[in-house]
Write an enzyme that holds these catalytic residues in place. Structure first.
Site, short mmCIF file in Angstrom:
data_model
loop_
_atom_site.label_atom_id
_atom_site.label_comp_id
_atom_site.label_asym_id
_atom_site.label_seq_id
_atom_site.Cartn_x
_atom_site.Cartn_y
_atom_site.Cartn_z
N CYS A 90 -1.51 -11.31 -6.03
CA CYS A 90 -2.11 -12.29 -5.11
C CYS A 90 -1.65 -11.73 -3.33
O CYS A 90 -0.66 -11.67 -3.43
CB CYS A 90 -1.07 -13.41 -5.76
N CYS A 95 0.62 -1.26 0.28
CA CYS A 95 -0.07 -0.28 -0.32
C CYS A 95 0.72 1.01 -0.08
O CYS A 95 1.57 1.19 0.63
CB CYS A 95 -0.73 0.30 1.46
FE FE Z 1 -2.82 0.82 3.67
#
Ligand code: FE
Length: 129
Positions: free
Chosen positions: A118, A95
Protein backbone atom coordinates in the site's frame (compact mmCIF):
# COMPACT_ATOMS: atom_id res chain seq x y z
CA UNK A 1 22.90 2.99 0.11
CA UNK A 2 24.72 5.70 -1.77
CA UNK A 3 21.79 7.87 -2.71
CA UNK A 4 21.58 9.55 0.67
CA UNK A 5 21.17 13.30 0.98
CA UNK A 6 20.96 15.60 3.96
CA UNK A 7 17.55 16.74 5.20
CA UNK A 8 18.27 20.18 3.73
CA UNK A 9 19.10 18.70 0.32
CA UNK A 10 15.87 16.68 0.31
CA UNK A 11 13.91 19.81 1.25
CA UNK A 12 15.39 21.59 -1.76
CA UNK A 13 14.73 18.79 -4.27
CA UNK A 14 11.31 17.47 -3.20
CA UNK A 15 7.87 19.09 -3.11
CA UNK A 16 6.55 19.89 0.37
CA UNK A 17 4.16 16.91 0.21
CA UNK A 18 6.89 14.57 -1.03
CA UNK A 19 9.17 15.71 1.77
CA UNK A 20 6.45 15.11 4.36
CA UNK A 21 5.65 11.61 3.09
CA UNK A 22 9.05 10.35 1.93
CA UNK A 23 11.34 11.84 4.55
CA UNK A 24 8.96 12.27 7.53
CA UNK A 25 6.83 9.12 7.04
CA UNK A 26 3.64 11.03 6.34
CA UNK A 27 0.64 9.59 4.50
CA UNK A 28 -1.20 11.22 1.61
CA UNK A 29 -4.97 11.37 2.02
CA UNK A 30 -6.69 8.31 0.47
CA UNK A 31 -8.18 8.67 -3.03
CA UNK A 32 -6.13 11.83 -3.68
CA UNK A 33 -2.92 10.42 -5.15
CA UNK A 34 -2.26 10.66 -8.88
CA UNK A 35 -1.59 6.93 -9.27
CA UNK A 36 -4.45 5.45 -7.22
CA UNK A 37 -6.55 4.60 -10.30
CA UNK A 38 -3.73 4.67 -12.84
CA UNK A 39 -3.68 1.72 -15.25
CA UNK A 40 -0.85 2.93 -17.48
CA UNK A 41 1.80 0.30 -18.12
CA UNK A 42 5.28 1.01 -16.84
CA UNK A 43 7.69 0.93 -13.96
CA UNK A 44 7.10 2.82 -10.73
CA UNK A 45 10.39 4.29 -9.53
CA UNK A 46 11.35 6.04 -6.28
CA UNK A 47 10.42 9.74 -6.47
CA UNK A 48 13.52 10.56 -4.43
CA UNK A 49 16.29 8.53 -6.07
CA UNK A 50 14.89 6.77 -9.17
CA UNK A 51 15.27 3.19 -7.91
CA UNK A 52 12.85 0.72 -9.60
CA UNK A 53 10.18 -0.29 -7.08
CA UNK A 54 7.00 -1.74 -8.61
CA UNK A 55 5.80 -2.95 -12.02
CA UNK A 56 2.35 -1.93 -13.28
CA UNK A 57 1.74 -5.64 -14.01
CA UNK A 58 1.42 -6.24 -10.25
CA UNK A 59 -0.82 -3.22 -9.57
CA UNK A 60 -4.41 -3.93 -8.63
CA UNK A 61 -7.47 -2.11 -7.31
CA UNK A 62 -7.53 -2.74 -3.56
CA UNK A 63 -10.25 -0.18 -2.86
CA UNK A 64 -8.03 1.33 -0.15
CA UNK A 65 -7.54 4.68 -1.88
CA UNK A 66 -3.82 4.16 -2.38
CA UNK A 67 -1.89 2.52 -5.22
CA UNK A 68 -1.61 -1.18 -4.35
CA UNK A 69 0.70 -3.87 -5.63
CA UNK A 70 0.94 -7.58 -4.89
CA UNK A 71 4.70 -7.71 -5.38
CA UNK A 72 7.83 -5.60 -5.68
CA UNK A 73 10.03 -5.45 -8.79
CA UNK A 74 12.93 -6.77 -6.73
CA UNK A 75 12.88 -7.53 -3.02
CA UNK A 76 16.46 -6.26 -2.87
CA UNK A 77 15.30 -2.73 -3.76
CA UNK A 78 12.99 -2.52 -0.75
CA UNK A 79 13.63 -2.49 2.97
CA UNK A 80 10.82 -3.54 5.32
CA UNK A 81 10.81 -2.21 8.88
CA UNK A 82 8.53 -3.07 11.81
CA UNK A 83 6.43 0.00 12.57
CA UNK A 84 4.65 0.25 15.93
CA UNK A 85 3.60 3.90 15.61
CA UNK A 86 -0.02 5.12 15.96
CA UNK A 87 -0.88 2.19 18.26
CA UNK A 88 -0.66 -0.34 15.43
CA UNK A 89 1.83 -3.02 14.51
CA UNK A 90 2.54 -2.66 10.81
CA UNK A 91 5.37 -3.30 8.38
CA UNK A 92 6.73 -0.13 6.84
CA UNK A 93 8.09 -0.28 3.28
CA UNK A 94 11.05 1.95 2.40
CA UNK A 95 13.38 2.42 -0.58
CA UNK A 96 16.53 0.53 0.26
CA UNK A 97 18.68 2.92 -1.78
CA UNK A 98 17.71 6.25 -0.23
CA UNK A 99 15.57 5.37 2.78
CA UNK A 100 12.42 7.03 1.43
CA UNK A 101 9.21 6.06 3.20
CA UNK A 102 6.94 4.44 0.61
CA UNK A 103 4.02 2.98 2.57
CA UNK A 104 3.18 -0.29 4.32
CA UNK A 105 2.75 -3.94 3.35
CA UNK A 106 -0.22 -6.00 4.59
CA UNK A 107 -1.04 -9.69 4.32
CA UNK A 108 -4.49 -9.28 2.77
CA UNK A 109 -3.49 -9.05 -0.89
CA UNK A 110 -4.36 -11.27 -3.83
CA UNK A 111 -2.56 -14.44 -4.91
CA UNK A 112 0.06 -15.50 -5.77
CA UNK A 113 1.74 -13.58 -2.91
CA UNK A 114 -1.18 -12.67 -0.67
CA UNK A 115 0.55 -9.34 -0.09
CA UNK A 116 -0.73 -5.79 -0.45
CA UNK A 117 1.92 -3.16 -0.85
CA UNK A 118 0.00 0.00 0.00
CA UNK A 119 2.09 2.85 -1.39
CA UNK A 120 1.77 6.64 -1.46
CA UNK A 121 1.53 8.08 -4.98
CA UNK A 122 3.86 10.95 -4.12
CA UNK A 123 6.62 8.48 -3.22
CA UNK A 124 6.73 7.23 -6.81
CA UNK A 125 7.10 8.34 -10.41
CA UNK A 126 5.74 6.21 -13.26
CA UNK A 127 8.18 5.53 -16.07
CA UNK A 128 5.86 4.58 -18.92
CA UNK A 129 6.65 1.56 -21.07
FE1 FE B 1 14.84 5.94 -3.21
Amino acid sequence: MGKQKTEQQWRETLSAEQFDVCRNKGTERPFTGKYTDCKTLGTYICACCGESLFDSETKYDSGSGWPSFWNTIDANNIKEITDESHGMKRVEVTCKSCGAHLGHVFEDGPQPTGLRYCINSVSMELKEK
